[in-house]
Write a protein that holds these residues in place. Structure first.
Motif, short mmCIF file in Angstrom:
data_model
loop_
_atom_site.label_atom_id
_atom_site.label_comp_id
_atom_site.label_asym_id
_atom_site.label_seq_id
_atom_site.Cartn_x
_atom_site.Cartn_y
_atom_site.Cartn_z
N THR A 129 1.66 -5.78 -11.21
CA THR A 129 0.51 -6.69 -11.20
C THR A 129 0.98 -8.05 -12.15
OG1 THR A 129 -1.22 -5.35 -10.89
CG2 THR A 129 -1.84 -7.45 -11.42
N LEU A 130 1.30 -7.42 -13.31
CA LEU A 130 1.83 -8.51 -14.20
C LEU A 130 3.21 -9.26 -13.53
CD1 LEU A 130 1.72 -6.91 -17.59
CD2 LEU A 130 0.14 -8.47 -16.85
N GLY A 131 4.01 -8.60 -12.98
CA GLY A 131 5.21 -9.22 -12.29
C GLY A 131 4.94 -10.02 -11.17
N SER A 132 3.76 -9.80 -10.40
CA SER A 132 3.33 -10.58 -9.49
C SER A 132 2.78 -11.86 -10.10
CB SER A 132 2.22 -9.96 -8.63
OG SER A 132 2.60 -8.70 -8.00
N VAL A 133 1.98 -11.90 -10.84
CA VAL A 133 1.47 -12.97 -11.75
C VAL A 133 2.41 -13.85 -12.22
CG1 VAL A 133 0.02 -13.71 -13.60
CG2 VAL A 133 -0.84 -11.70 -12.00
N LEU A 134 3.35 -13.20 -13.07
CA LEU A 134 4.64 -13.77 -13.34
C LEU A 134 5.33 -14.86 -12.15
CD1 LEU A 134 6.44 -14.79 -15.75
CD2 LEU A 134 7.55 -12.42 -15.37
N ALA A 135 5.47 -14.17 -11.11
CA ALA A 135 6.39 -14.49 -9.99
C ALA A 135 5.65 -15.75 -9.44
CB ALA A 135 6.40 -13.49 -8.82
N VAL A 136 4.41 -16.06 -9.62
CA VAL A 136 3.60 -17.22 -9.01
C VAL A 136 3.63 -18.08 -10.03
CG1 VAL A 136 1.63 -18.09 -8.26
CG2 VAL A 136 2.71 -15.92 -7.16
N ARG A 137 3.10 -17.73 -11.64
CA ARG A 137 2.79 -18.73 -12.55
C ARG A 137 4.27 -19.28 -12.96
NH1 ARG A 137 -1.50 -19.53 -15.72
NH2 ARG A 137 -1.16 -20.07 -18.21
N GLN A 138 5.23 -18.54 -12.98
CA GLN A 138 6.60 -19.11 -13.50
C GLN A 138 7.51 -19.29 -12.27
OE1 GLN A 138 7.13 -20.32 -16.43
NE2 GLN A 138 5.12 -19.62 -17.47
N ALA A 139 7.07 -19.93 -11.23
CA ALA A 139 7.83 -20.06 -9.96
C ALA A 139 9.06 -20.78 -10.01
CB ALA A 139 6.79 -20.63 -8.90
N THR A 140 10.24 -20.10 -9.46
CA THR A 140 11.40 -21.08 -9.49
C THR A 140 11.53 -21.51 -8.10
OG1 THR A 140 12.74 -18.84 -8.80
CG2 THR A 140 12.15 -19.31 -11.12
N ALA A 141 12.73 -22.56 -7.93
CA ALA A 141 13.06 -23.35 -6.64
C ALA A 141 14.20 -22.51 -5.94
CB ALA A 141 13.09 -24.50 -6.93
N MET A 142 14.39 -21.12 -6.48
CA MET A 142 15.57 -20.37 -6.07
C MET A 142 15.20 -20.25 -4.68
SD MET A 142 16.33 -17.92 -9.10
CE MET A 142 17.69 -17.04 -8.06
N PRO A 143 16.29 -20.11 -3.71
CA PRO A 143 16.08 -19.42 -2.22
C PRO A 143 15.75 -18.19 -2.52
CG PRO A 143 18.16 -20.67 -2.55
CD PRO A 143 17.71 -20.45 -3.98
N LEU A 144 15.02 -17.61 -1.47
CA LEU A 144 14.55 -16.31 -0.98
C LEU A 144 15.70 -15.29 -1.56
CD1 LEU A 144 12.23 -14.27 -0.68
CD2 LEU A 144 12.91 -14.63 1.87
N SER A 145 16.63 -15.29 -0.86
CA SER A 145 17.88 -14.34 -0.85
C SER A 145 18.50 -14.33 -2.46
CB SER A 145 19.10 -14.67 -0.07
OG SER A 145 19.53 -16.04 -0.27
N ALA A 146 18.45 -15.53 -3.24
CA ALA A 146 19.01 -15.73 -4.50
C ALA A 146 17.92 -14.81 -5.38
CB ALA A 146 19.23 -16.85 -5.07
N ALA A 147 16.63 -15.16 -5.31
CA ALA A 147 15.60 -14.55 -6.01
C ALA A 147 15.51 -12.99 -5.75
CB ALA A 147 14.23 -14.95 -5.48
N LEU A 148 15.73 -12.77 -4.57
CA LEU A 148 15.96 -11.25 -4.17
C LEU A 148 16.90 -10.43 -4.92
CD1 LEU A 148 14.64 -8.78 -2.75
CD2 LEU A 148 16.10 -9.44 -0.54
N LEU A 149 18.18 -11.18 -4.98
CA LEU A 149 19.26 -10.55 -5.64
C LEU A 149 19.06 -10.53 -7.14
CD1 LEU A 149 22.33 -9.96 -5.79
CD2 LEU A 149 22.72 -12.37 -5.96
N ALA A 150 18.66 -11.25 -7.60
CA ALA A 150 18.20 -11.33 -9.28
C ALA A 150 17.12 -10.06 -9.38
CB ALA A 150 17.53 -12.44 -9.67
N GLN A 151 16.04 -9.92 -8.85
CA GLN A 151 15.42 -8.66 -8.86
C GLN A 151 15.71 -7.59 -8.36
OE1 GLN A 151 11.38 -9.22 -7.19
NE2 GLN A 151 11.21 -11.53 -7.46
N LEU A 152 16.86 -7.33 -7.50
CA LEU A 152 17.63 -6.33 -7.26
C LEU A 152 18.32 -5.92 -8.34
CD1 LEU A 152 18.33 -6.18 -3.39
CD2 LEU A 152 16.60 -4.82 -4.28
N LEU A 153 18.96 -6.64 -8.99
CA LEU A 153 20.08 -6.52 -10.25
C LEU A 153 19.40 -5.81 -11.27
CD1 LEU A 153 22.55 -9.49 -9.96
CD2 LEU A 153 22.82 -7.12 -9.44
#
Length: 331
Positions: free
Chosen positions: A166-190
């Motif tokens: 839940t905290l991660g979901s809120v952080l993802a929206v409140r501190q949203a980045t302009a990264m492409p979806l694939s790059a954001a997924l890469l960072a989270q997977l790492l």
């Protein structure tokens, strides 16, 4: 593609792929490889595949600050969430009880999204959340057969997982980045790979159990990488960006029922009457919650586009944003 159809496809993809994680966990439980090592290999392989895609499609590296934000999100929504669930099950907490506890996540998300993001539910929306939670409880009750043999503190781990995602979901929206979806997924997977790698090394005495070429291992790791990691978390990120925290969390209510359908199709498990009633209640309640969060609508606090949910542009009203595509989404 019409915007409403695209939103529907993202929502459906999220529910189906998020549900696949429970099936993947069952496939993994039959293997000899320690589960923490298996999940470390899962996230490392998934990160490698996404890194190759990013290298081919993007060409340039994202900003370090954006990578840090997305890794912080991934450490909560992937690493912290799954680690708590897996360790709890490994300590003896039944899968059904774990699913029941994690089903509280939409209620916590709705409670936090209002004051932090402006995504408010009307009373009928809260009623839908309660009905959906009751439906999930019935689905889980239909599947609860194992005695509760874990230490008492192990039952706190799924609750910590709920707080983490839940905290991660809120952080993802409140501190949203302009990264492409694939790059954001890469960072989270790492980030998730790092957490599970560290956990595996600690639990297994500084060693990481190697992968094997056995068909059962390849089937489990393929399922977890393609459907659960790339599909589940890819749609999760897309849903957060497009629908917001409350709507995405409401969709979680549908995953236990879909998981039971997966189990019935793959393992021959039959749904009992209680499970069928629970599926219907979960669907009705989730639909009610989704309807009324759209009506009340998240309200931007200010005009800083990086601080509001990306379900509309900062200059639009909530009603206008749901009637027509925003300029930001068309660019």
């Amino acid at each position: 593609m019409p915007q409403q159809i695209l939103s529907l496809l993202i929502a459906a993809g999220f529910v189906v792929c998020w549900s696949s994680g429970f099936v993947g966990g069952r496939l993994a439980s039959a293997l000899d490889t320690p589960v923490l090592s298996l999940f470390a290999w899962r996230f490392l392989l998934a990160a490698l595949l996404v890194a190759l895609w990013c290298r081919w499609r993007l060409g340039e590296a994202p900003r370090a600050s954006d990578m840090r934000r997305e890794m912080a999100v991934g450490s909560l929504t992937m690493g912290g969430y799954l680690l708590g669930v897996i360790v709890a099950i490994d300590l003896g907490v039944s899968t059904s009880v774990t699913a029941l506890v994690t089903a509280l996540q939409p209620l916590l998300a709705a409670a936090l999204a209002g004051p932090l993001l402006g995504e408010r539910l009307r009373p009928r929306g809260w009623l839908g959340m309660v009905i959906a939670t009751l439906g999930v409880a019935l689905c889980v009750a239909d599947d609860m057969q194992q005695p509760l043999a874990a230490p008492w503190w192990a039952y706190l781990l799924p609750l910590l997982s709920v707080i983490s995602v839940t905290l991660g979901s809120v952080l993802a929206v409140r501190q949203a980045t302009a990264m492409p979806l694939s790059a954001a997924l890469l960072a989270q997977l790492l980030a998730a790979a790092g957490i599970f790698l560290l956990a595996a090394l600690v639990v297994e005495g500084g060693k990481l159990s190697p992968p094997t070429l056995e068909p059962s291992f390849l089937a489990a790791i393929g399922w977890l990488v393609v459907l659960s990691s790339l599909g589940g978390y890819g749609f999760f990120i897309a849903s957060l960006r497009r629908l917001g925290v409350t709507l995405t969390s409401a969709l979680v209510h549908l995953t236990p029922g879909v998981t039971l359908l997966w189990a019935a199709a793959m393992f021959g498990e039959r749904l009992g009457p209680t499970g069928l009633v629970g599926m219907v209640l979960a669907g009705v309640g989730a639909g009610l919650a989704i309807r009324y969060v759209r009506r009340s609508g998240p309200t931007p606090r200010d005009r800083d586009a990086r601080r509001v949910p990306r379900t509309w542009s900062a200059g639009e009203t909530p009603d206008a944003a749901h009637r027509v595509p925003s300029r930001a989404s068309q660019s």
